[in-house]
Scaffold this motif. Structure first.
Motif, PDB file in Angstrom:
ATOM      1  N   CYS A   1      30.161  31.815  48.928  1.00 42.29           N
ATOM      2  CA  CYS A   1      31.520  31.524  49.392  1.00 42.29           C
ATOM      3  C   CYS A   1      31.914  30.058  49.430  1.00 42.29           C
TER       4      CYS A   1
ATOM      5  N   ARG B   1      14.510  22.003  54.832  1.00 41.30           N
ATOM      6  CA  ARG B   1      15.200  22.714  55.921  1.00 41.30           C
ATOM      7  C   ARG B   1      14.801  22.202  57.296  1.00 41.30           C
TER       8      ARG B   1
ATOM      9  N   SER C   1      20.303  19.793  55.593  1.00 43.97           N
ATOM     10  CA  SER C   1      19.549  20.684  54.704  1.00 43.97           C
ATOM     11  C   SER C   1      19.571  20.141  53.292  1.00 43.97           C
TER      12      SER C   1
ATOM     13  N   LEU D   1      32.331  37.342  58.315  1.00 41.14           N
ATOM     14  CA  LEU D   1      30.899  37.550  58.578  1.00 41.14           C
ATOM     15  C   LEU D   1      30.062  36.577  57.752  1.00 41.14           C
TER      16      LEU D   1
END
Ligand code: NAD
Ligand code: UPG
Length: 480
Positions: A272, A447, A265, A159
């Motif tokens: 992670c 961004r 970005s 996820l």
């Protein structure tokens, strides 16, 4: 009734177990944690993590077949299947410091499972762990388990934060690795039966233990590599006048490459990617594969380069100094739709600007002032330890103020840095922002969410990652 216990009520344990409880009314799920405050929050109206759709899922099942508790031992003792979803941070000291995974929390969970168990259990690795961790866990369990049989499965979680519920409802795949013995295969089937309540059979992949453990690290390395690849291209775009959005689109329309995960970005963040790649690098080194280690290390190096390149752009554009200037930081979370700040690029950018003596006014719709101050003060890698073990900020950093509105943050500012792609930053009244800023007024979009032409029309000097440079910036190279 099958009983599941999940050790670790964090970003993975909480949402994953809530969805299992929702989809499997016949299974009783207990999520346990050593952090009293976290469990109290899971049992309250203010859940400890912000995740779209999570509240609804928890409300439907909590108190029926979903329970949050600090009574770790009782629930482990009662469970048929024990998921372990504790932190696996990067080691900060000793052998492998700065790279290897710290399995302290995992090991203590395994020892506790062995101590309290009185019946056979399936133990599921949900945390992301180094390859061969299952072997170590198996040894701890079998040497301490007083004859009780444990089957270890690897069931890594894929996820992404901000879309966790969606991802759990409709996973691309569920991966289950186990021993290639009859008992191992039987345990795989038991876990498969849980997911089969809502995941189509063809999406449940089964492998051996080591393939499952390694696939998780590999998937994150591949994803992060795409971002570093497009970010590397963004530097070249700025140097040549190409537009990274056009390049990404052109590259991504090749069906062999695909369009996802190609947004340039200010750098990737999150708990992670960096941790798992460092872990992969360490495993390669330990297995005598320095060239492979070096290859993956480069993904992190480009990410660090991208963050310092951004800071250098800001400083060099503003007459080579930001000392005493007010810089508004819009967005602090590592991506939109989460309040998570672990490894957010905002930390490095803010520290870089503070290093040049800027004054920062920070606004993020989901991150608290306490968290921001703590992040800016904390040592690298401390963030991934349980909250109660993290140091608290000793004094409030005077150069940093945290406000609850983008207009307040940008008032009287010299420059604005957009560091998280929150939707609300796309629709700000930039004329109003401009009118209330000092001139020349700068926007640095990390961004690529603002309409560059529109902002230049208003009067802003605009830097947007990988886009053709503003004439103002052309003669101001930002060498990292
Ligand atoms: N965050 C993500 O999006 C994500 C996605 C996939 C995989 N992962 C992996 O899942 C694992 C957990 O990540 P997370 O983001 O949920 O971490 P987290 O820090 O949010 O949660 C971990 C929880 O485990 C608890 N804990 C630690 N040791 C314990 C023990 N011995 N007994 C009981 N509780 C204990 C901590 O108090 C903490 O609340 C990590 O290995 C991570 O790499 C994370
Ligand atoms: O094109 C892109 C896509 C993402 N990002 C950044 O990359 C970071 C990570 O984003 P994302 O992967 O969406 O969120 P995570 O929650 O970190 O999820 C990743 O890490 C999890 C933990 O292992 C995995 O389970 C997920 O599959 C994997 O996507 C964020 O800072 C994003 O802003 C970009 O810069 N450009």
């Amino acid at each position: 009734m099958v009983k599941i216990c999940c050790i670790g009520a964090g970003y993975v344990g909480g949402p994953t177990m809530a969805v299992i409880a929702l989809k499997c009314p016949s299974i009783e799920v207990a999520v346990v944690d050593i952090s009293k405050s976290r469990i109290a929050a899971w049992n309250s109206d203010q859940l400890p993590i912000y995740e779209p759709g999570l509240d609804g899922v928890v409300k439907q099942c909590r108190g029926k077949n979903l329970f949050f508790s600090t009574d770790v031992e009782k629930h482990v003792y009662e469970a048929d299947i024990v998921f372990v979803s504790v932190n696996t941070p990067t080691k900060t000291r000793g052998l492998g410091a700065g790279k290897a995974a710290d399995l302290t929390y995992w090991e203590s969970a395994a020892r506790m499972i062995a101590d309290v168990s009185k019946s056979d259990k399936i133990v599921v690795e949900k945390s992301t762990v180094p390859v061969k961790t299952a072997e170590a866990i198996e040894k701890i369990l079998t040497h301490n388990g007083k004859g009780i049989k444990f089957q270890i499965l690897s069931n890594p979680e894929f996820l992404a934060e901000g879309t966790a519920i969606e991802d759990l409802f409709k996973p691309d795949r569920v991966l289950i690795g186990g021993r290639e013995t009859p008992e191992g295969q039987k345990s795989i089937q038991t876990l498969k039966n849980v997911y089969a309540h809502w995941v189509p059979e063809e999406r449940i992949l089964t492998t051996n233990l080591w393939s499952a453990e390694l696939s998780k690290l590999a998937a994150n390395a591949f994803l992060a590599q795409r971002i570093s690849s497009v970010n590397a291209m963004s530097a070249l775009c700025e140097a040549t006048g190409a537009n990274v959005t056009q390049v990404s689109y052109a590259v991504g329309t090749d069906t062999r490459i695909g369009p996802k995960f190609l947004n340039a970005s200010v750098g990737f963040g999150g708990s992670c990617f960096q941790k798992d790649i460092l872990n992969l690098v360490y495993i390669c080194e330990c297995n005598g594969l320095p060239e492979v280690a070096e290859y993956w290390k480069q993904v992190i190096k480009i990410n660090d380069y991208q963050k310092s390149r951004f800071v250098n752009r800001v400083v060099s554009s503003m007459f080579n100094t930001v000392a005493t200037k007010k810089i508004a930081i819009l967005g602090f979370a590592f991506k939109k739709d989460t309040g998570d700040t672990r490894e957010t690029p905002a930390i490095d950018v803010c520290k870089g600007l503070l290093g040049d003596k800027a004054r920062l006014s920070i606004y993020d719709p989901q991150v608290t002032e306490d968290q921001i101050q703590r992040d800016l003060w904390m040592n690298k890698f401390d963030w991934d330890h349980p909250i109660h073990l993290q140091p608290t900020s000793p004094t409030t950093e005077k150069k940093v103020s945290v406000v609850w509105d983008a207009y307040e943050a940008t008032k009287d500012a010299d420059g604005v840095c957009i560091l998280t792609e929150w939707d609300e930053f796309k629709t700000l009244d930039y004329q109003k922002v401009y009118d209330n800023m000092r001139k020349p007024a700068f926007v640095f979009d990390g961004r690529n969410i603002v309409d560059v032409d529109k902002l230049r029309e208003i009067g802003f000097i605009v830097y947007s990652i990988g886009k053709p440079l503003d004439p103002w910036l052309k003669d101001m190279p930002a060498v990292a």
